[in-house]
Motif scaffolding. Sequence first.
Motif, short mmCIF file in Angstrom:
data_model
loop_
_atom_site.label_atom_id
_atom_site.label_comp_id
_atom_site.label_asym_id
_atom_site.label_seq_id
_atom_site.Cartn_x
_atom_site.Cartn_y
_atom_site.Cartn_z
N PRO A 155 33.05 31.84 36.01
CA PRO A 155 32.79 31.85 34.57
C PRO A 155 32.19 33.16 34.04
N ASP A 156 31.77 34.09 34.90
CA ASP A 156 31.11 35.32 34.44
C ASP A 156 32.14 36.37 34.04
N GLU A 178 33.53 44.21 33.15
CA GLU A 178 32.83 45.48 33.40
C GLU A 178 33.35 46.14 34.68
N SER A 179 33.75 45.33 35.65
CA SER A 179 34.21 45.85 36.94
C SER A 179 35.73 45.99 37.01
N PRO A 234 36.57 45.41 44.70
CA PRO A 234 35.27 45.40 44.00
C PRO A 234 34.89 44.03 43.44
N TYR A 235 35.86 43.24 43.04
CA TYR A 235 35.56 41.89 42.56
C TYR A 235 34.90 41.04 43.65
N GLY A 295 30.97 39.08 43.33
CA GLY A 295 30.93 37.62 43.28
C GLY A 295 31.59 36.97 42.08
N VAL A 296 32.63 37.59 41.51
CA VAL A 296 33.29 36.97 40.37
C VAL A 296 34.52 36.14 40.76
#
Length: 96
Positions: A12-13, A19-20, A71-72, A76-77
């Motif tokens: 959910p973030d 941003e990443s 990078p994700y 932790g997304v």
Amino acid sequence: MPVFAVNYVYGPDTDTRMESRPAHRAWQADLYEAGTILASGPLDNEPVPGGLLLMQAADRKDLDAHLANDPYASIGVIDETIVREWTPVFGPFSHA
């Protein structure tokens, strides 16, 4: 070389993910140039946001090593990563 369908289910973030996104896209571009990523892109948001990557790797261990460098993954997304080996029969990724 085996082809894998990688389905990311995002958490959910959304703000942190967006941003990443440039770093995530740069990681994908490098793997695309190397011939590891065959195709990739976001999935729609129903039932949840996600992404699909078609990748080739020597084996599942090699694939997992590539995915660990996304990078994700480090921020932790990604709530879930579903990996399935795929055998393309027709189209640009088939080996027929």
